[in-house]
Design a protein around this motif. Structure first.
Motif, PDB file in Angstrom:
ATOM      1  N   MET A   1       0.843  -1.203   0.000  1.00 15.80           N
ATOM      2  CA  MET A   1       0.000   0.000   0.000  1.00 15.80           C
ATOM      3  C   MET A   1       0.874   1.248   0.000  1.00 15.80           C
ATOM      4  O   MET A   1       0.393   2.355  -0.133  1.00 15.80           O
ATOM      5  N   ASN A   2       2.166   1.036   0.219  1.00 16.98           N
ATOM      6  CA  ASN A   2       3.120   2.144   0.167  1.00 16.98           C
ATOM      7  C   ASN A   2       3.885   2.001  -1.158  1.00 16.98           C
ATOM      8  O   ASN A   2       3.510   1.180  -1.991  1.00 16.98           O
ATOM      9  N   PRO A   3       4.954   2.756  -1.398  1.00 16.69           N
ATOM     10  CA  PRO A   3       5.607   2.661  -2.711  1.00 16.69           C
ATOM     11  C   PRO A   3       6.401   1.365  -2.968  1.00 16.69           C
ATOM     12  O   PRO A   3       6.892   1.170  -4.088  1.00 16.69           O
ATOM     13  N   ASP A   4       6.541   0.470  -1.967  1.00 16.69           N
ATOM     14  CA  ASP A   4       7.325  -0.753  -2.194  1.00 16.69           C
ATOM     15  C   ASP A   4       6.472  -1.786  -2.913  1.00 16.69           C
ATOM     16  O   ASP A   4       5.624  -2.451  -2.308  1.00 16.69           O
ATOM     17  N   LYS A   5       6.702  -1.920  -4.203  1.00 10.06           N
ATOM     18  CA  LYS A   5       5.853  -2.800  -5.012  1.00 10.06           C
ATOM     19  C   LYS A   5       6.676  -3.661  -5.951  1.00 10.06           C
ATOM     20  O   LYS A   5       7.742  -3.253  -6.402  1.00 10.06           O
ATOM     21  N   LEU A   6       6.128  -4.840  -6.288  1.00 10.35           N
ATOM     22  CA  LEU A   6       6.718  -5.612  -7.385  1.00 10.35           C
ATOM     23  C   LEU A   6       6.401  -4.886  -8.687  1.00 10.35           C
ATOM     24  O   LEU A   6       5.441  -4.125  -8.769  1.00 10.35           O
ATOM     25  N   GLN A   7       7.214  -5.163  -9.704  1.00 10.31           N
ATOM     26  CA  GLN A   7       6.958  -4.598 -11.034  1.00 10.31           C
ATOM     27  C   GLN A   7       6.583  -5.748 -11.969  1.00 10.31           C
ATOM     28  O   GLN A   7       7.252  -6.781 -11.961  1.00 10.31           O
ATOM     29  N   GLY A   8       5.585  -5.532 -12.777  1.00 13.03           N
ATOM     30  CA  GLY A   8       5.219  -6.524 -13.801  1.00 13.03           C
ATOM     31  C   GLY A   8       5.084  -7.928 -13.230  1.00 13.03           C
ATOM     32  O   GLY A   8       4.476  -8.139 -12.198  1.00 13.03           O
TER      33      GLY A   8
END
Ligand code: SF4
Lengths: 208, 467
Positions: B412-419
């Motif tokens: 929910m914060n900017p730490d995300k997986l990509q693709g």
């Protein structure tokens, strides 16, 4: 003892006609409004995308701005389960909904916030649309106990499950109110729990 | 007939039976965070009600906080707004707020035990499904929805139905390289993700008894992934030792009285259970999920199962999971290249998890191909880690050392997986899109397995690394 007004017996006020079937909750409140800290302010976004695309949408018309009762077609409130949908209608000013039929989850979410939902036949829905369109100030009365809608001399028998009607009338739809009724017992239970007051009380621990 | 801890704690907190057959249950500890509580405060205001027992609610922020820069205002406007809303609500109602400037912020399920707020014999509620975590201390802890948060704020009570009880006995001794995370993944694998619906799980047996408190927290944390809203472990000497001298734990004479109460809530030896399930500790292996529910897992030595071998009603779900993960039946997970390694979450973001992972990566290097991050569960965990030199060990190995929060557990914060990135994760949910990319993929495993995978850049059997 805290008292909250929870009994919902009658809803009175002008109607607003939404001549459409299968209105889903995404249309009632677009998904972008789910990231929010309060349901306040959701009212002004009710039907936002539909209103953008259709300037003659009833929610855009001044003549309906004092409406309290929404009249719609079948399968109203289908789609995503967001409680934000009934919340936005309520905050816009809607106190009751009359439709040919409702989606089940939407109906449940309305009950949780004390928003009565009546079903009427297609013919009665058409009659209501016509009456409200001809006289936007006409006062409709929804009587919850009997599930009837009255406008002037006209009385329409509507439908709503008996258990749902009872819980609106006796106020038990509101869990907070029910829980608060036992105010003294809440305190008594707390007083018997040894950890309340960080074990500094004289009450003997239980279960020995 | 003897009583279970569930019976005793339930009875002690029963205010009354409600006309609809539910119990009005007093809530001893209410924990709140920034995501699910703001609407509840708004509802309270609308009803013109006050918080009834403000001293029994504690707040923190975890889900939406950034882990790279804590400078205010946060870059994400919404994170800033939600934090501000919680700050205001806490001030208005006199609720203790473990915010960032207090130095005590962290994942709500990490700070409860750490502060000594979580205690045996309590009822604990929080607007978060992983509240079952706190059951590790012998409390009845469960997740609730937004309207129920309102109910607790207003009345310190909830309308609840008492669950049935299943005892899960894990007996024997765990082999080297097999951890608490593997135990709970195995339980969910065996009983299914819906197997615990309507039940509280009481974890027992020598394996559970021999676990540290932090390991027990890991087990109870994932009860909800098996469908059980409650999961608990009877308090024992270890529970008390962990609580001793924690900031919010009773002290002095109160401590002595507390001990009597805490010992009294244990399930009686002759208590009756609705169901009992046994697991042999010796037979366990490191577990890894291959699918999109926490129940779709295999021991690392086993291939991904063939949907044809699955029970008929699960076949479609198996096929869907394989398609989403881009895996084939019969394939081994060992050797699968990963893109991201995530160490953290309320399941495995405690100091013992980080110590264990640090031991594995010490003096080694993370694979160049991958991104690896460590997110401590709380500011206190981060401080302790710093004292022990863990951040340096992780940084030298090539991990990014972050500030405390939920981070990539739910992104929910900017730490995300990509693709389509594949992430070896110490968290608890491998749902589609859970880690921030709608097509991202998650492999749940123990923190030791995550650390080992980070080094090689592929899934490995940590038992080989430990040899
Ligand atoms: S770490 Fe993950 S599971 Fe735990 S509270 Fe945060 S988001 Fe929920």
């Amino acid at each position: 003892m805290t008292t909250i007004k929870t009994s919902i017996e009658t809803i009175k006020g002008p109607g607003i006609p939404l001549r459409a079937n299968d209105i889903d909750t995404d249309r009632i409140i677009p998904a972008r409004y789910l990231r929010c800290v309060s349901f306040d302010g959701l009212g002004e976004h009710a039907f936002e995308d539909d209103r953008e695309q259709d300037k003659s949408h009833p929610f855009n018309k001044d003549i309906y701005k004092n409406a309290k009762i929404l009249i719609a077609g079948s399968n109203f409130g289908c789609g995503s389960s967001r409680e934000h949908a009934p919340q936005s209608l309520k905050r816009w000013g809607i106190d009751g909904i009359i439709a040919e039929s409702f989606a089940e989850i939407f109906f449940g979410n309305c009950m949780a916030i004390g928003l009565p939902c009546f079903t009427v036949s297609q013919a009665d829905a058409q009659r209501l649309f016509q009456i409200v369109e001809e006289d936007p100030t006409a006062e409709l009365v929804m009587d919850v106990a009997s599930a009837t809608v009255t406008i002037g001399d006209t009385v329409i028998q509507a439908g709503m499950p008996q258990g749902a009607r009872e819980s609106l009338v006796n106020g038990s739809w509101n869990a907070t109110a029910i829980l608060l009724q036992a105010e003294e017992k809440i305190q008594a239970t707390a007083n018997c729990l040894p950890y309340i007051g960080l074990f500094n009380m004289s009450v003997a621990p239980q279960f020995d | 007939m003897g009583k279970t801890l569930l019976d005793k704690v339930w009875d002690a907190h029963t205010v009354r039976e409600l006309p609809n057959g539910q119990t009005q249950l007093f809530i001893g500890l209410h924990l709140i965070h920034e995501v699910t509580s703001p609407q509840a405060f708004a509802m309270l205001k609308e009803l013109g009600l006050k918080v009834k027992f403000p001293e029994r609610t504690f707040a923190t922020i975890d889900h939406i906080v950034p882990t790279d820069s804590l400078a205010r205002p946060f870059q994400d406007d919404l994170a800033e707004e939600m934090t501000q809303a919680l700050t205001n609500s806490c001030e208005e109602h006199g609720i203790t707020f473990f915010d960032i400037k207090s130095g005590e912020q962290g994942i709500v399920h990490v700070i409860g035990p750490e502060k000594g707020l979580t205690q045996p014999g309590m009822t604990i509620a929080c607007g978060d499904s992983h509240t079952s975590t706190h059951g590790a201390f012998g409390s009845l802890a469960f997740g609730i929805g937004t309207s129920q948060i309102r109910d607790v704020l207003a009345s310190q009570c909830l309308a609840m139905s008492k669950p049935k009880i299943r005892q899960i006995r894990v007996e024997g001794k765990l082999p080297n390289g097999v951890y608490a995370k593997d135990v709970i993944l195995k339980i969910i694998h065996d009983l299914g993700v819906n197997g615990g619906v309507g039940y509280a799980y009481e974890y027992a047996g020598s394996v559970i008894r021999n676990m540290t408190m932090e390991e027990r927290l890991t087990v109870c944390n994932m009860s909800i992934e098996g469908g059980a809203r409650f999961g608990y472990i009877n308090p024992d000497r270890k529970t008390l030792r962990y609580l001793k001298n924690r900031p919010m734990a009773p002290q002095g004479g109160a401590w002595e009285r507390a001990k009597i109460y805490w010992n009294s809530v244990r399930s009686d030896d002759d208590a009756q259970y609705d169901d009992v399930h046994e697991i042999a500790g010796e037979e366990l292996e490191p577990m890894v999920t291959w699918g999109i529910t926490p129940g779709q897992s295999v021991p690392i030595s086993q291939p991904i199962p063939d949907p044809a071998s699955a029970p008929a009603e699960e076949r479609v779900a198996y096929e869907e999971a394989l398609r989403y993960m881009d895996f084939q039946a019969g394939m081994s997970l060992e050797g699968r290249p990963i893109d991201v390694a995530f160490l953290g979450s309320c399941t495995n973001g405690r100091i013992s998890d980080l110590r264990l992972a640090a031991e594995i990566v010490k003096g080694k290097k993370v694979s160049k191909r991958i991104k690896a991050i460590v997110v401590p569960g709380s500011m206190e965990v981060a401080r302790q880690a710093a004292k022990e030199g863990l951040p340096e060990i992780f940084r030298e190995a090539g991990f990014d050392w972050r500030a405390a929060g939920c981070s990539m557990c739910l992104a929910m914060n900017p730490d995300k997986l990509q693709g389509r990135e594949l992430c070896a994760s110490s968290s608890n949910r491998n749902f589609k899109g859970r880690q921030g990319s709608p097509t991202g993929r998650t492999l749940l495993m123990s923190p030791a397995m995550v650390a080992a995978a980070a080094l090689t850049g592929e899934v490995v059997d940590v038992r080989e690394v430990l040899k």
